[in-house]
Design a protein around this motif. Structure first.
Motif, mmCIF file in Angstrom:
data_model
loop_
_atom_site.group_PDB
_atom_site.id
_atom_site.type_symbol
_atom_site.label_atom_id
_atom_site.label_comp_id
_atom_site.label_asym_id
_atom_site.label_seq_id
_atom_site.Cartn_x
_atom_site.Cartn_y
_atom_site.Cartn_z
ATOM 1 N N GLU A 68 -0.649 -0.852 -2.620
ATOM 2 C CA GLU A 68 -0.607 -2.050 -3.459
ATOM 3 C C GLU A 68 -1.964 -2.328 -4.090
ATOM 4 O OE1 GLU A 68 2.855 -4.505 -1.037
ATOM 5 O OE2 GLU A 68 0.834 -5.312 -1.092
ATOM 6 N N GLU A 69 -3.023 -2.166 -3.303
ATOM 7 C CA GLU A 69 -4.369 -2.381 -3.838
ATOM 8 C C GLU A 69 -4.670 -1.402 -4.964
ATOM 9 O OE1 GLU A 69 -7.733 -2.773 -1.163
ATOM 10 O OE2 GLU A 69 -6.350 -3.392 0.434
ATOM 11 N N ARG A 87 -2.784 -2.527 -8.034
ATOM 12 C CA ARG A 87 -3.445 -3.684 -8.657
ATOM 13 C C ARG A 87 -4.749 -3.263 -9.340
ATOM 14 N NH1 ARG A 87 -1.808 -6.333 -3.901
ATOM 15 N NH2 ARG A 87 -3.892 -6.107 -3.022
ATOM 16 N N GLU A 137 -4.043 -1.578 -12.583
ATOM 17 C CA GLU A 137 -3.690 -2.563 -13.604
ATOM 18 C C GLU A 137 -4.933 -3.283 -14.116
ATOM 19 O OE1 GLU A 137 0.772 -3.483 -11.824
ATOM 20 O OE2 GLU A 137 -0.808 -4.974 -11.558
ATOM 21 N N ARG A 138 -5.864 -3.608 -13.205
ATOM 22 C CA ARG A 138 -7.120 -4.235 -13.633
ATOM 23 C C ARG A 138 -7.917 -3.299 -14.535
ATOM 24 N NH1 ARG A 138 -7.428 -6.734 -8.297
ATOM 25 N NH2 ARG A 138 -8.565 -4.949 -7.517
#
Length: 149
Positions: free
Chosen positions: A44-45, A48, A51-52
């Motif tokens: 998940e990290e 994310r 995406e960042r």
């Protein structure tokens, strides 16, 4: 239903299993759950962070020259952070793959004689009821040829 069966097997304990062996078995089961949760959180990290990274890249393209330089520096730092997270995730995946390879060997010998699944403990594998044990060395020596072809 499968989860209930696993819980029942985890809660069943063969007669004669020492408290020390039972505690170690329960600790290993909990550690396995925690490692899977760590892998899930890392995935998940990473998602994310990716995406960042994409958002940051779009911002860089729209920024003025001064701002672009600052954002580029931040992007490089974030990219290094992402690489480290991906390296950790890959290491965790390799560890899980190695465990799966060992579990394939365990499938050759099947469940323990009392029909319980095997759980990894220090030095080998113990059935989830605690009464049967196969050492890593024994597993490697006797069952590798059936799986690793």
């Amino acid at each position: 239903q499968q989860q209930q069966q696993q819980q029942q097997q985890q809660q069943q304990r063969d007669d004669g299993v020492s408290d020390e062996d039972w505690i170690e078995l329960q600790q290993q089961i909990q550690q396995e759950k925690e490692r899977l949760e760590i892998q899930r959180r890392l995935e998940e990290e990473v998602k994310r962070e990716q995406e960042r990274q994409e958002k940051l890249q779009r911002a860089i393209e729209a920024a003025q020259e001064e701002e672009r330089k600052l954002l580029e520096k931040k992007r490089r730092e974030e990219q290094e952070r992402l690489k480290e997270m991906q390296r950790r995730l890959e290491a965790e995946k390799k560890r899980v793959q190695e465990q799966e390879r060992i579990r394939q060997r365990l499938k050759v010998i099947g469940k323990c004689p009392a029909n319980f699944v095997w759980r990894q403990v220090t030095g080998g594998w113990r059935c989830s009821a605690g009464g049967h044990f196969v050492s890593d060395a024994e597993l490697e020596a006797n069952y590798t040829r059936y799986v690793d072809k």
